[in-house]
Design a protein around this motif. Sequence first.
Motif, PDB file in Angstrom:
ATOM      1  N   SER A  61     -55.804  34.037  -9.526  1.00  0.00           N
ATOM      2  CA  SER A  61     -56.755  33.453 -10.475  1.00  0.00           C
ATOM      3  C   SER A  61     -56.669  31.937 -10.363  1.00  0.00           C
ATOM      4  N   LEU A  62     -57.738  31.308 -10.807  1.00  0.00           N
ATOM      5  CA  LEU A  62     -57.799  29.854 -10.686  1.00  0.00           C
ATOM      6  C   LEU A  62     -58.405  29.244 -11.937  1.00  0.00           C
ATOM      7  N   GLU A  63     -57.737  28.197 -12.439  1.00  0.00           N
ATOM      8  CA  GLU A  63     -58.320  27.385 -13.510  1.00  0.00           C
ATOM      9  C   GLU A  63     -58.337  25.975 -12.951  1.00  0.00           C
ATOM     10  N   SER A  64     -59.448  25.289 -13.092  1.00  0.00           N
ATOM     11  CA  SER A  64     -59.474  23.945 -12.517  1.00  0.00           C
ATOM     12  C   SER A  64     -60.527  23.079 -13.182  1.00  0.00           C
ATOM     13  N   GLU A  65     -60.284  21.799 -13.174  1.00  0.00           N
ATOM     14  CA  GLU A  65     -61.251  20.852 -13.711  1.00  0.00           C
ATOM     15  C   GLU A  65     -61.271  19.663 -12.766  1.00  0.00           C
ATOM     16  N   VAL A  66     -62.485  19.275 -12.368  1.00  0.00           N
ATOM     17  CA  VAL A  66     -62.589  18.177 -11.406  1.00  0.00           C
ATOM     18  C   VAL A  66     -61.948  16.919 -11.988  1.00  0.00           C
ATOM     19  N   GLY A  67     -61.112  16.288 -11.187  1.00  0.00           N
ATOM     20  CA  GLY A  67     -60.475  15.044 -11.608  1.00  0.00           C
ATOM     21  C   GLY A  67     -59.197  15.252 -12.398  1.00  0.00           C
ATOM     22  N   LYS A  68     -58.971  16.474 -12.871  1.00  0.00           N
ATOM     23  CA  LYS A  68     -57.783  16.712 -13.696  1.00  0.00           C
ATOM     24  C   LYS A  68     -56.715  17.528 -12.967  1.00  0.00           C
ATOM     25  N   GLY A  69     -57.162  18.462 -12.163  1.00  0.00           N
ATOM     26  CA  GLY A  69     -56.183  19.267 -11.431  1.00  0.00           C
ATOM     27  C   GLY A  69     -56.532  20.745 -11.428  1.00  0.00           C
ATOM     28  N   SER A  70     -55.668  21.524 -10.793  1.00  0.00           N
ATOM     29  CA  SER A  70     -55.932  22.955 -10.631  1.00  0.00           C
ATOM     30  C   SER A  70     -54.675  23.756 -10.932  1.00  0.00           C
ATOM     31  N   ARG A  71     -54.900  25.000 -11.341  1.00  0.00           N
ATOM     32  CA  ARG A  71     -53.774  25.920 -11.529  1.00  0.00           C
ATOM     33  C   ARG A  71     -54.140  27.238 -10.869  1.00  0.00           C
ATOM     34  N   PHE A  72     -53.376  27.612  -9.852  1.00  0.00           N
ATOM     35  CA  PHE A  72     -53.540  28.911  -9.193  1.00  0.00           C
ATOM     36  C   PHE A  72     -52.418  29.798  -9.718  1.00  0.00           C
ATOM     37  N   TYR A  73     -52.734  31.008 -10.136  1.00  0.00           N
ATOM     38  CA  TYR A  73     -51.665  31.867 -10.649  1.00  0.00           C
ATOM     39  C   TYR A  73     -51.939  33.342 -10.353  1.00  0.00           C
ATOM     40  N   PHE A  74     -50.866  34.107 -10.318  1.00  0.00           N
ATOM     41  CA  PHE A  74     -50.976  35.553 -10.066  1.00  0.00           C
ATOM     42  C   PHE A  74     -49.738  36.241 -10.609  1.00  0.00           C
ATOM     43  N   GLU A  75     -49.851  37.548 -10.778  1.00  0.00           N
ATOM     44  CA  GLU A  75     -48.712  38.308 -11.299  1.00  0.00           C
ATOM     45  C   GLU A  75     -48.431  39.460 -10.341  1.00  0.00           C
TER      46      GLU A  75
END
Length: 627
Positions: free
Chosen positions: A469-483
């Motif tokens: 899964s991915l959460e991201s905001e341009v200019g702020k950063g990204s978070r890739f995660y999985f379980e």
Amino acid sequence: MQDKRIESIFKKIIYESSDIVFLTEDTHPYSIVYANKSFEEQVGAELIDRSLVGLGLDINSYITKEKLTFAYNKKYYSFEVELPRDSGSSYFLFYRGKKITAQRLPGEEDADKLLTSKLTNLVERVPGCLYQLTMDSVGKLKFSFLSKGIQSILGLSLEDEFQTLDISAFVSIVHPEDLPHVVMTSVESARKVEIWQCQFRVRSGSGSLQYRWVMSTARPEVLETGETKWHGYLTDISMNNEFQTKLEDARLAAEKANQVKSDFLSMISHELRTPLNAISGSVYTLFVEDPSEIQKSAINTINFAVDNLLVMINDLLDFQKIEAGKLTIEYRSTKLKDVIEKVLNGLSFHARDTGNKLELHLSDGLDILVKADKTRLSQVMNNLITNALKFTNQGTVDVRVENVGQTKNKVRVNFSVTDSGIGIAPEHKQKIFNDFDQVRPTFNSKYGGTGLGLSITKKLLTLMGGTISLESEVGKGSRFYFELEFDRVQEMPVDSTANASSSHVIEELHLLMAEDNEVNSLVLGKIIKKWGYTYHRVLNGKEAVEAARTGKYDCILMDIQMPVMDGFDAALEIKKFSGTPIIALTAAAKLEILERIDECDFDGFVAKPIDAVELFNQIRAAVEGNV
Ligand code: ADP
């Protein structure tokens, strides 16, 4: 008195009359106020108290007529109707009523005709031909109905053979190669009373040498007379078949193109690995030969470039392997904590180089043994962290691994990589997981990248039972995660004496190196010497077998592609008489070769260009396993 008698006689005549006579009120619901005997007998005595509305009549449409026909209880009656002519009368008189034999009311007859004409129209206009085919009790077949469509399909007019002749006329135009199939399937359909469906070729018109493909489907019905009647249709599928053929050709072409792509990837990675082998080995030897600071920096640059090239080649190889469905997850006992720490250690230099802070947060409960594919899990984490570092400048990359629940046998672990980098726009969030997709390809010119990393990551995780899964905001950063969920492994007490003795064993090793290529043997020899080991080199598989028979070696390093006898045959031969561990070395990335390495029972495998640390670990593991 006289009048009364006359009236009573009339009443009797009316009551006894064979005609049906009845009177109703002239207002809704038109209650029946009088009905004679014929009414009681023929329409129904119990109806006397009822009304015209109760008889189900639409009064408005009938009462204005002087003659009335209506149906009740599936019987039909016709009447003459007397409407109230003067204001003194408030009744409708229905007289000269007769039960009639008509099956349909006049309105219904019209509807019937309409339906028939609609059906005829439909039968004539549907593409194809509708038919009924009858098989009598002695098995003789005959068309009992054929629609006009037969003309366009078979180029035959209804006036000719088909209507009058039996099935033989039809049989004569079926392609001889298809006839057995047509006969067999129809016999089967009659026997099992199952729908008959068949595709076959028929001549396009009598006398024609051209054939066209038709398809027929029919449902059989066994009649009381013992005959079987098929109700079916015949349709021209030549266009369909042409389309299918084109589709099949396109599929074959696509498959071929895919094979070409696959071969090309194999070939290119093979070709790239060979020179990389020489560069990487030489760089390693330069590194341990006490270089100056300036040289060190140059060596680092080369090393970095070589590593990147290697990542790309490995990506291509993995991609190819996944595409071919040949990549499997190999579950072995692994400590998650160790795997993650190793990945982070490996990337710490890269983090420093990109000016980023790389932080690791491990929750409690990760220092346990689980069944996991350490290589593939490392690869996933490596991809995500490398990307995070690549797209973050002077920021933070935060790696979190958290035990989110465990039972005696299972443990669920959440992995996340968060960066404070450039971020990913919503419209790119799905796209970046596609093969070869990059948001801005040119951006990667600094670090390289094939656009395959995330697609491989996603596919690997799917194979491991996870979803990225991915959460991201341009200019702020990204978070890739999985379980992921892992099976737990019960830990064994460690035997410290065994460890001590095996570490003693690897102090001085004598290796056999089977390698025909001069540059490779030179590079490999230098690496071996740096470890303080000794080796004996042979030039092909045959010499390796002889050397293994006569000499004593702790481990054999076996190149695969060699003249005279290749590494596979040599290994198989040596395994017959010796337990010495054999490690395969090859630059060939072809899947077949990797599979054969598995089959030939090698004790280890190291891809060229040789990663010295990897080779060292493999030799150690093989020798320790052999003690
Ligand atoms: P590449 O080999 O180009 O890195 P990937 O499949 O790993 O290919 O990534 C595809 C694209 O996704 C990258 O080119 C980049 O545009 C984007 N991307 C991946 N990770 C990040 C990240 N952490 N921050 C910003 N963009 C990213």
